[in-house]
Design an enzyme around this catalytic site. Structure first.
Site, PDB file in Angstrom:
ATOM      1  N   GLU A 122      38.437  35.326  41.822  1.00  0.00           N
ATOM      2  CA  GLU A 122      37.993  36.341  41.039  1.00  0.00           C
ATOM      3  C   GLU A 122      39.399  36.012  39.944  1.00  0.00           C
ATOM      4  O   GLU A 122      40.217  35.834  40.112  1.00  0.00           O
ATOM      5  CB  GLU A 122      37.144  37.290  40.921  1.00  0.00           C
ATOM      6  CG  GLU A 122      37.181  38.577  40.099  1.00  0.00           C
ATOM      7  CD  GLU A 122      37.008  39.890  40.679  1.00  0.00           C
ATOM      8  OE1 GLU A 122      36.449  40.719  39.707  1.00  0.00           O
ATOM      9  OE2 GLU A 122      36.714  40.742  41.794  1.00  0.00           O
ATOM     10  N   GLY A 261      46.283  43.738  44.190  1.00  0.00           N
ATOM     11  CA  GLY A 261      46.362  43.919  44.458  1.00  0.00           C
ATOM     12  C   GLY A 261      45.700  43.854  46.218  1.00  0.00           C
ATOM     13  O   GLY A 261      45.861  43.882  46.758  1.00  0.00           O
ATOM     14  N   MET A 263      41.186  42.153  47.031  1.00  0.00           N
ATOM     15  CA  MET A 263      40.339  41.279  46.427  1.00  0.00           C
ATOM     16  C   MET A 263      38.911  41.570  47.780  1.00  0.00           C
ATOM     17  O   MET A 263      39.134  41.290  49.097  1.00  0.00           O
ATOM     18  CB  MET A 263      40.513  40.059  45.947  1.00  0.00           C
ATOM     19  CG  MET A 263      39.509  38.595  45.845  1.00  0.00           C
ATOM     20  SD  MET A 263      38.485  39.291  44.261  1.00  0.00           S
ATOM     21  CE  MET A 263      36.509  39.423  44.629  1.00  0.00           C
ATOM     22  N   GLU A 264      37.962  41.918  47.193  1.00  0.00           N
ATOM     23  CA  GLU A 264      36.864  42.438  48.121  1.00  0.00           C
ATOM     24  C   GLU A 264      35.660  41.461  48.333  1.00  0.00           C
ATOM     25  O   GLU A 264      34.759  41.409  48.496  1.00  0.00           O
ATOM     26  CB  GLU A 264      35.528  43.164  47.319  1.00  0.00           C
ATOM     27  CG  GLU A 264      35.044  42.490  46.348  1.00  0.00           C
ATOM     28  CD  GLU A 264      35.272  42.854  44.985  1.00  0.00           C
ATOM     29  OE1 GLU A 264      34.819  42.646  43.549  1.00  0.00           O
ATOM     30  OE2 GLU A 264      36.919  42.328  44.600  1.00  0.00           O
ATOM     31  N   HIS A 297      38.888  51.522  48.250  1.00  0.00           N
ATOM     32  CA  HIS A 297      38.058  50.495  47.100  1.00  0.00           C
ATOM     33  C   HIS A 297      37.788  49.067  47.801  1.00  0.00           C
ATOM     34  O   HIS A 297      36.744  49.070  46.996  1.00  0.00           O
ATOM     35  CB  HIS A 297      39.466  50.153  45.790  1.00  0.00           C
ATOM     36  CG  HIS A 297      38.951  49.506  44.734  1.00  0.00           C
ATOM     37  ND1 HIS A 297      38.484  50.484  43.705  1.00  0.00           N
ATOM     38  CD2 HIS A 297      38.866  47.737  44.539  1.00  0.00           C
ATOM     39  CE1 HIS A 297      37.752  49.357  42.614  1.00  0.00           C
ATOM     40  NE2 HIS A 297      38.286  48.266  43.608  1.00  0.00           N
ATOM     41  N   GLU A 298      38.381  48.819  47.926  1.00  0.00           N
ATOM     42  CA  GLU A 298      37.716  46.755  48.470  1.00  0.00           C
ATOM     43  C   GLU A 298      36.849  47.415  49.541  1.00  0.00           C
ATOM     44  O   GLU A 298      35.402  46.353  48.944  1.00  0.00           O
ATOM     45  CB  GLU A 298      38.735  46.143  49.530  1.00  0.00           C
ATOM     46  CG  GLU A 298      40.194  46.460  47.797  1.00  0.00           C
ATOM     47  CD  GLU A 298      40.071  45.689  47.008  1.00  0.00           C
ATOM     48  OE1 GLU A 298      38.883  44.912  46.676  1.00  0.00           O
ATOM     49  OE2 GLU A 298      40.870  46.242  45.615  1.00  0.00           O
ATOM     50  N   GLU A 320      34.052  47.555  38.901  1.00  0.00           N
ATOM     51  CA  GLU A 320      34.911  48.163  39.021  1.00  0.00           C
ATOM     52  C   GLU A 320      35.179  49.299  39.129  1.00  0.00           C
ATOM     53  O   GLU A 320      35.810  50.253  39.486  1.00  0.00           O
ATOM     54  CB  GLU A 320      36.378  47.547  38.493  1.00  0.00           C
ATOM     55  CG  GLU A 320      36.311  45.842  38.458  1.00  0.00           C
ATOM     56  CD  GLU A 320      37.085  45.825  39.833  1.00  0.00           C
ATOM     57  OE1 GLU A 320      37.106  46.813  40.677  1.00  0.00           O
ATOM     58  OE2 GLU A 320      36.843  44.756  40.539  1.00  0.00           O
TER      59      GLU A 320
END
Length: 876
Positions: A122, A261, A263-264, A297-298, A320
């Site tokens: 990404e 930070g 990546m999902e 978050h991820e 996001e």
């Protein structure tokens, strides 16, 4: 040499792809410098134009072979594209190419990180792996075969489920298959040698999910907390939003070389090590708190980003901002709601407001971009999350959950837009968001002015609000925003009173340039505006110091308590900057000292120590800068220093009492221990400030040295290290020597050493950074090290960066030049504070402008840096 220029892409130029991909088989034969990538992808024509060529994206690839349905194809490579003409409506495309992971210092695509192969795709990294339709609206099912080298890659990972593994000619291999179609930016591959933290999670429907966390060898214990956070995230998403994990495995890998930070990537999240590997000895309480937030978050992206993805990169906030809102709610529920909210607000009122006032100001949904990496910003993430929060305020929790569920079900497996999301919110939230959409299309921070008076004849309090937003690049005229303003009322005794006009809600809506509101109330009732920071605005209200003290003492809203203290600090700084310029006497912050003394005198076992610490905290220079249109950095720093000194000296006795009374129960992380340590360390800092102001440096040094020696955790050690460094105490050498001996071989822990030295608020920080760039533990090619040292000077130390000598600017731009050809994304990020040079005095403006012009003259200037510098130099 001809000057390099770049053309911006525009949101309105979006065009649906001529082709799509339904399935893709990838085979990687891993090698440090010559990794062979073989791709077999099934393409289907979408356009009616039968003559349209297939045009694929690719960068830094050595192409070996191209076949269409098994037959050699006619093609041409040009401008990072592969164009294949005369293709049928449906066909299999075979491509073989080579890539060099070791030489890939951009950390986009496939690269090597401390001996391990890793990917970051990404936003546009997949094109560095193979030629492909590298766009977010092309979703395919992936089957991936990884063939590792003979040694050093015992772990071979990709998205989805493990189908097969074994050996081929003494080389290990593994085959992974992802049952969910995904865009190329969610592809992931990791190969290396790791320790594995394993666990399981039983979903609400009874399925067992295998959880595996891959960390550096010997670091398994430092991954235990992250594993706990994974399980908490999965449980919370089920309980709060009824979202159950959809595969039988979930994998997280920690790597040290990483631009972001985390990546999902679907089922294989790749994390920067700093957001995974923690223990009390090597990581602070803040690091633990951040691990929980980022893990959440991820994971939450699994639905809001993976299952439903974005049509194009201008819609980045679609995934996001919604996921930031979700991770903030997770941290609020699982850690501390007040702390989470206050930290989020601080990001908006410092970094995001600064971005809105800069040449790079842009809406939550940008209209144009040269380099997409430049728009992973606080505006898109954090301001976007505030926009989602406003929707939540307007429609309420239950309707919001129904709307989110509807959105995820309706668009499952699709690439959609912010508009699609908003329509779902409108339908299930029973609200018209037409005007509200301006939050996505207009840049800048709205300024809201408030006035009120009491109408005795009708027993009404009359409130008048007006809004205006300053021009931003490419947007000179602004239309009124639609925003909820949370409001409460305090009587003279500090009791909250509720007028009949607010019987069903706690907010009013401002959607015009000027509006008037009336409330049936008794006289001498104070309106408390913008509770919980209900809209990302700058509020200008005629609160007196007495009003601020009243709200600080009696408001039940954490933000209002803290903001009242912040406003008293701002009033002092603004007043004394004028005094310094006019040669007048500097004043004492009498009211603020009185309020703080009252807070400190009532601390007991029931006190919310986290809220107390946030209320007592003196605002940073960076935050105070955003209360000025024109920044006089020397006077601002001097006024803030005087404020800290006067509070510390006036309340030295109270701080000493607090320091001796409030201590954490253990070294382990918990919200309670975090609160205790934060108060204890803040008290230490204020005591040291008072002692140094009185020239009792020896006492200060002894106190800090004892604090360091008696600490059993990184949070306390770092406070002592920072105070010793910033006050240049006699104990500094001993603490530095011990810290280096303990942690110089632990990169993440030693980053604290770099940051402490880079954030000294004087020219000394510049000397420190120059010296530490030669330290054996510093790696100028590692983003984490760069951010900890040069990045800390640039992003967290405006006093040193803007030193009148100009040496801060020269040092930063020298590093930006060096990084330009190594990792332009990191270089562009740390350059950001120099873009707003027009807000400084003419001497600093001239120096910065010249440094930026020198950057523009570089023959190989990257697109990332060019876009930012070009915007800055164009602004007048």
């Amino acid at each position: 040499m001809e000057k390099k220029t770049f053309k911006a892409k525009k949101r309105t130029d979006y065009k649906s792809p001529d082709f799509t991909v339904t399935n893709i088989d990838l085979t990687f034969e891993l090698d440090d410098t010559k990794t062979k990538v073989t791709t077999v992808a099934h393409y289907v024509r979408l356009t009616q134009d039968k003559k349209a060529s297939l045009v694929l994206d690719g960068e830094e690839l050595v192409l070996k072979s191209v076949k269409v349905d098994g037959v050699g194809a006619k093609y041409k490579e040009h401008d990072n594209k592969l164009e294949i003409s005369s293709v049928p409506d449906e066909f299999d495309l075979y491509i073989e190419n080579e890539i060099n992971p070791t030489a890939n210092t951009s950390l986009m695509g496939l690269y090597k990180s401390d001996g391990a192969f890793c990917t970051q795709c990404e936003p546009e990294g997949f094109r560095r792996i193979t030629y492909f339709l590298d766009r977010s609206d092309v979703l395919a099912k992936y089957r991936v075969k990884i063939v590792g080298p003979e040694y050093g890659c015992g772990v071979l990972l990709s998205n989805g489920n493990l189908i097969e593994q074994g050996k081929i000619k003494n080389r290990p291999f593994a085959v992974w298959e992802d049952p969910f179609p995904k865009p190329s930016y969610l592809f992931a591959l990791v190969a290396g040698t790791f320790d594995i933290v394993e666990d399981t999670f039983k979903t609400k429907s009874g399925r067992n999910v295998d959880l595996k966390l891959y960390v550096d060898r010997g670091a398994a214990l430092r991954g235990q907390f992250a594993m706990q956070c994974i399980k908490e995230s999965m449980k919370w998403d089920e309980d709060r939003f009824n979202l159950e994990y959809d595969l039988d495995n979930f994998k997280v890998v920690a790597v040290d070389f990483f631009n972001f930070g985390a990546m999902e990537n679907k089922s294989l999240n790749v994390f920067n090590s700093v957001y995974v590997m923690v223990d009390p000895d090597t990581a602070t309480d803040t690091a633990f708190y951040n691990v929980q937030s980022v893990i959440g978050h991820e994971y939450f992206h699994n639905y809001t980003g993976d299952r439903v993805t974005l049509r194009d990169w201008f819609e980045l906030s679609l995934k996001e901002s919604l996921t930031v809102f979700r991770d903030q709610e997770f941290s609020s529920d699982c850690a501390n709601r007040a702390l989470t909210r206050l930290h989020a607000i601080n990001v908006i009122r410092s970094s995001q407001f600064a971005e809105d006032a800069s040449p790079m100001a842009h809406p939550v949904r940008p209209e144009q971009v040269m380099e997409m990496n430049n728009f992973y910003t606080v505006t898109i993430y954090d301001k976007g999350a505030e926009v989602i929060r406003m929707i939540h305020t307007l429609i309420g929790e239950e309707k919001f959950k129904k709307a989110l569920s509807y959105y995820l079900e309706k668009y499952d497996g699709q690439a959609v837009t912010i508009e699609d999301f908003l329509v779902c919110m409108e339908e299930k939230g029973e609200i018209d968001l037409t005007q509200f959409r301006r939050w996505y299309t207009q840049a800048g921070t709205p300024n809201v002015d408030a006035k009120w008076h009491y109408d005795r004849e009708n027993s009404k309090l009359v409130l008048k609000l007006s809004q205006h937003t300053n021009p931003t690049p490419d947007q000179s005229e602004k239309q009124p925003f639609f925003m909820p303003i949370r409001i409460s009322f305090l009587d003279k005794d500090g009791h909250e009173v509720r007028p009949k006009e607010l019987s069903f809600k706690d907010y009013i809506v401002l959607n015009e340039s000027e509006q008037e509101y009336t409330f049936t109330l008794s006289e001498n009732v104070l309106p408390v505006l913008l509770c919980d920071f209900s809209a990302p605005i700058k509020l200008n209200a005629p609160y007196t110091t007495e009003n601020l003290q009243h709200m600080m003492s009696f408001s039940a809203d954490p933000f209002i308590k803290v903001d009242s203290a912040v406003n008293m600090q701002k009033q002092y700084v603004h007043e004394n900057i004028k005094n310094l310029k006019n040669g007048a006497a500097v004043t004492d912050p009498i009211e603020l000292i009185s309020s703080y003394r009252q807070l400190l005198s009532t601390v007991d076992e029931n006190t919310d120590l986290i809220l107390l610490n946030e209320t007592m905290k003196i605002q940073s220079v960076s935050s105070l800068m955003e209360t000025f249109d024109h920044i006089e950095i020397d006077q601002l720093s001097a006024a803030r220093t005087m404020l800290v000194n006067k509070i510390a000296c006036a309340l030295e006795k109270e701080f000493k009492n607090l320091y001796s009374k409030v201590r954490a129960s253990s070294a382990n992380y918990s919200v309670d221990n975090m609160g205790r340590r934060s108060v204890n360390n803040s008290a230490l800092h204020m005591i040291v400030t008072a002692l140094c102001f009185k020239n009792e440096h020896s006492k200060a040094s002894d106190l800090v040295m004892n604090h360091y020696k008696n600490s059993n955790n990184m949070t306390d050690k770092l406070q002592a290290l920072t105070d010793a460094t910033h006050f240049d105490l006699a104990c500094k050498s001993a603490i530095h020597d011990d810290f280096e001996k303990r942690y110089s071989n632990n990169a993440l822990a030693f980053d604290n050493f770099f940051r402490a030295n880079a954030t000294v608020e004087s020219y000394k920080a510049i000397d420190n950074v120059k010296a530490l760039m030669k330290h054996p533990s510093y790696d100028g090619n590692n983003p984490n090290r760069v951010r900890a040292l040069v990045g800390a000077l640039a992003l967290s130390n405006p006093v040193a960066l803007n030193d009148i000598s100009g040496d801060g600017y020269r040092l930063l731009c020298s590093e930006v030049k060096r990084l330009n050809s190594i990792n332009a994304s990191v270089a562009a990020r740390i350059l950001t504070p120099m873009l707003s040079f027009s807000r400084f005095d003419s001497q600093r403006e001239s120096m910065i402008r010249q440094e930026l012009k020198n950057l523009m003259a570089l023959p190989n200037l990257s697109k990332s840096i060019y876009e930012k510098v070009d915007a800055a130099l164009k602004e007048r």
